[in-house]
Write an enzyme that holds these catalytic residues in place. Sequence first.
Site, PDB file in Angstrom:
ATOM      1  N   ASN A   6     -27.051 -17.544  -9.387  1.00 33.60           N
ATOM      2  CA  ASN A   6     -27.747 -16.732  -8.345  1.00 33.60           C
ATOM      3  C   ASN A   6     -29.202 -16.555  -8.562  1.00 33.60           C
ATOM      4  O   ASN A   6     -29.639 -16.302  -9.648  1.00 33.60           O
ATOM      5  CB  ASN A   6     -27.078 -15.427  -8.615  1.00 33.60           C
ATOM      6  CG  ASN A   6     -27.603 -14.112  -7.763  1.00 33.60           C
ATOM      7  OD1 ASN A   6     -28.312 -14.186  -6.730  1.00 33.60           O
ATOM      8  ND2 ASN A   6     -27.167 -12.909  -7.864  1.00 33.60           N
ATOM      9  N   LEU A   7     -30.005 -16.871  -7.597  1.00 33.27           N
ATOM     10  CA  LEU A   7     -31.635 -16.872  -7.624  1.00 33.27           C
ATOM     11  C   LEU A   7     -32.075 -15.486  -7.505  1.00 33.27           C
ATOM     12  O   LEU A   7     -33.298 -15.236  -7.589  1.00 33.27           O
ATOM     13  CB  LEU A   7     -32.149 -18.041  -6.843  1.00 33.27           C
ATOM     14  CG  LEU A   7     -31.740 -19.400  -7.061  1.00 33.27           C
ATOM     15  CD1 LEU A   7     -32.342 -20.219  -6.102  1.00 33.27           C
ATOM     16  CD2 LEU A   7     -31.635 -19.770  -8.642  1.00 33.27           C
ATOM     17  N   LYS A   8     -31.232 -14.640  -7.112  1.00 32.38           N
ATOM     18  CA  LYS A   8     -31.765 -13.195  -6.734  1.00 32.38           C
ATOM     19  C   LYS A   8     -33.192 -13.220  -6.187  1.00 32.38           C
ATOM     20  O   LYS A   8     -32.976 -14.093  -5.158  1.00 32.38           O
ATOM     21  CB  LYS A   8     -31.737 -12.390  -8.091  1.00 32.38           C
ATOM     22  CG  LYS A   8     -30.362 -12.375  -8.905  1.00 32.38           C
ATOM     23  CD  LYS A   8     -30.328 -11.492 -10.052  1.00 32.38           C
ATOM     24  CE  LYS A   8     -29.006 -11.394 -10.537  1.00 32.38           C
ATOM     25  NZ  LYS A   8     -28.652 -10.563 -11.899  1.00 32.38           N
ATOM     26  N   HIS A  85     -22.355  -7.070  -5.293  1.00 32.77           N
ATOM     27  CA  HIS A  85     -23.019  -7.421  -6.594  1.00 32.77           C
ATOM     28  C   HIS A  85     -23.556  -6.345  -6.865  1.00 32.77           C
ATOM     29  O   HIS A  85     -23.712  -5.242  -6.022  1.00 32.77           O
ATOM     30  CB  HIS A  85     -24.301  -8.607  -6.239  1.00 32.77           C
ATOM     31  CG  HIS A  85     -24.854  -9.137  -7.535  1.00 32.77           C
ATOM     32  ND1 HIS A  85     -25.672  -8.485  -8.165  1.00 32.77           N
ATOM     33  CD2 HIS A  85     -24.423 -10.208  -8.186  1.00 32.77           C
ATOM     34  CE1 HIS A  85     -25.973  -9.054  -9.423  1.00 32.77           C
ATOM     35  NE2 HIS A  85     -25.292  -9.872  -9.319  1.00 32.77           N
ATOM     36  N   GLU A 133     -18.633  -8.309 -13.869  1.00 31.03           N
ATOM     37  CA  GLU A 133     -19.965  -8.286 -14.416  1.00 31.03           C
ATOM     38  C   GLU A 133     -20.180  -6.924 -15.182  1.00 31.03           C
ATOM     39  O   GLU A 133     -20.521  -5.989 -14.349  1.00 31.03           O
ATOM     40  CB  GLU A 133     -21.092  -8.637 -13.484  1.00 31.03           C
ATOM     41  CG  GLU A 133     -21.147 -10.070 -12.908  1.00 31.03           C
ATOM     42  CD  GLU A 133     -22.541 -10.188 -12.388  1.00 31.03           C
ATOM     43  OE1 GLU A 133     -22.961 -11.503 -12.769  1.00 31.03           O
ATOM     44  OE2 GLU A 133     -23.083  -9.515 -11.355  1.00 31.03           O
ATOM     45  N   ILE A 138     -26.234  -7.527 -17.738  1.00 34.94           N
ATOM     46  CA  ILE A 138     -26.954  -8.344 -16.777  1.00 34.94           C
ATOM     47  C   ILE A 138     -28.436  -8.409 -17.071  1.00 34.94           C
ATOM     48  O   ILE A 138     -29.155  -7.582 -17.383  1.00 34.94           O
ATOM     49  CB  ILE A 138     -26.977  -7.872 -15.407  1.00 34.94           C
ATOM     50  CG1 ILE A 138     -25.484  -7.946 -14.821  1.00 34.94           C
ATOM     51  CG2 ILE A 138     -27.655  -8.471 -14.468  1.00 34.94           C
ATOM     52  CD1 ILE A 138     -25.249  -7.329 -13.510  1.00 34.94           C
ATOM     53  N   GLY A 173     -25.476 -12.372 -18.741  1.00 36.80           N
ATOM     54  CA  GLY A 173     -25.930 -12.868 -19.916  1.00 36.80           C
ATOM     55  C   GLY A 173     -25.422 -14.176 -20.132  1.00 36.80           C
ATOM     56  O   GLY A 173     -25.982 -15.129 -21.455  1.00 36.80           O
ATOM     57  N   ALA A 194     -27.776 -16.090 -13.506  1.00 36.74           N
ATOM     58  CA  ALA A 194     -28.823 -15.977 -12.871  1.00 36.74           C
ATOM     59  C   ALA A 194     -30.133 -16.348 -14.069  1.00 36.74           C
ATOM     60  O   ALA A 194     -30.599 -17.439 -13.789  1.00 36.74           O
ATOM     61  CB  ALA A 194     -29.377 -14.481 -12.300  1.00 36.74           C
ATOM     62  N   SER A 195     -30.701 -15.467 -14.633  1.00 37.71           N
ATOM     63  CA  SER A 195     -31.750 -15.614 -15.245  1.00 37.71           C
ATOM     64  C   SER A 195     -31.839 -16.717 -16.445  1.00 37.71           C
ATOM     65  O   SER A 195     -32.753 -17.436 -16.302  1.00 37.71           O
ATOM     66  CB  SER A 195     -32.087 -14.303 -16.296  1.00 37.71           C
ATOM     67  OG  SER A 195     -31.001 -13.904 -16.887  1.00 37.71           O
TER      68      SER A 195
HETATM   69  O1  G3H Z   1     -25.437 -12.855 -10.386  1.00 41.28           O
HETATM   70  C1  G3H Z   1     -25.615 -12.905 -11.576  1.00 41.28           C
HETATM   71  C2  G3H Z   1     -25.369 -11.829 -12.551  1.00 41.28           C
HETATM   72  O2  G3H Z   1     -26.120 -10.748 -12.218  1.00 41.28           O
HETATM   73  C3  G3H Z   1     -25.912 -12.183 -13.951  1.00 41.28           C
HETATM   74  O3  G3H Z   1     -27.368 -12.292 -14.024  1.00 41.28           O
HETATM   75  P1  G3H Z   1     -27.979 -12.970 -15.483  1.00 41.28           P
HETATM   76  O4  G3H Z   1     -27.299 -14.395 -15.784  1.00 41.28           O
HETATM   77  O5  G3H Z   1     -29.289 -13.001 -15.327  1.00 41.28           O
HETATM   78  O6  G3H Z   1     -27.344 -11.918 -16.609  1.00 41.28           O
END
Ligand code: G3H
EC number: 5.3.1.1
Length: 214
Positions: A6-8, A85, A133, A138, A173, A194-195
């Site tokens: 997920n690139l948010k 989400h 999640e 997160i 994470g 994501a991150s």
């Molecule tokens: O959509 C992804 C999640 O919110 C996890 O985010 P993260 O991998 O940055 O903790």
Amino acid sequence: MFVLVNLKTYPCDPVAVAEAVRDVDETTDARLAVAPAATHIERVAETGAETWAQHVDPIDHGSNTGHALAEHVADAGAVGTLINHSERRLKLADIDGTVRAAQRADLETIVCANNPAQIGAAAALGPDAVAVEPPELIGTGTPVSQADPDVVEDAVAAAADVDPDVSVLCGAGISTGDDVVAAGDLGAGGVLLASGVAKADDPKAALEDLVAPL
Ligand SMILES: O=C[C@H](O)COP(=O)(O)O
């Protein structure tokens, strides 16, 4: 294992990450996909990477200014959508309506939830998958699969009690291959992250590390 990145709204190059997702996907038995911001779906899908939306709305064609229509997202090249989400929470009726809207447009669905009780409720709405999640993990780099393994196991059990055909992902994470293996050992069919990729100096190397043990 399904690895959905997920690139948010991170300030990464969505096309470059998508090209890395596409290239690494060809080297592994894992399934890799990327969920860019809505405005980047078309360009990302053109790379050939499996492309998901981060959100669609529970609407049909019509007078819905500022909304994301499932058919438009599918036309842009997305094959699935996240729903509910943690950073885009919906009311229960809207989660249900969004699952129906996505199904109408032949989009695959993953409903996100905070904890096993919500996972059971989400599974009852008939999505293809659910993703647990814990919000407090997160973006921390502390993987749920190691920091809170019980929540993953309990989510897998909660979904199976309702509908054994609903796959369970876990997220928060996750950033290494060991985290992905730990998720699989707890019964998850995939990870949502994501991150660990979007904020990496070298997203392709991060992806290669994620799938290396699979
Ligand atoms: O959509 C992804 C999640 O919110 C996890 O985010 P993260 O991998 O940055 O903790």
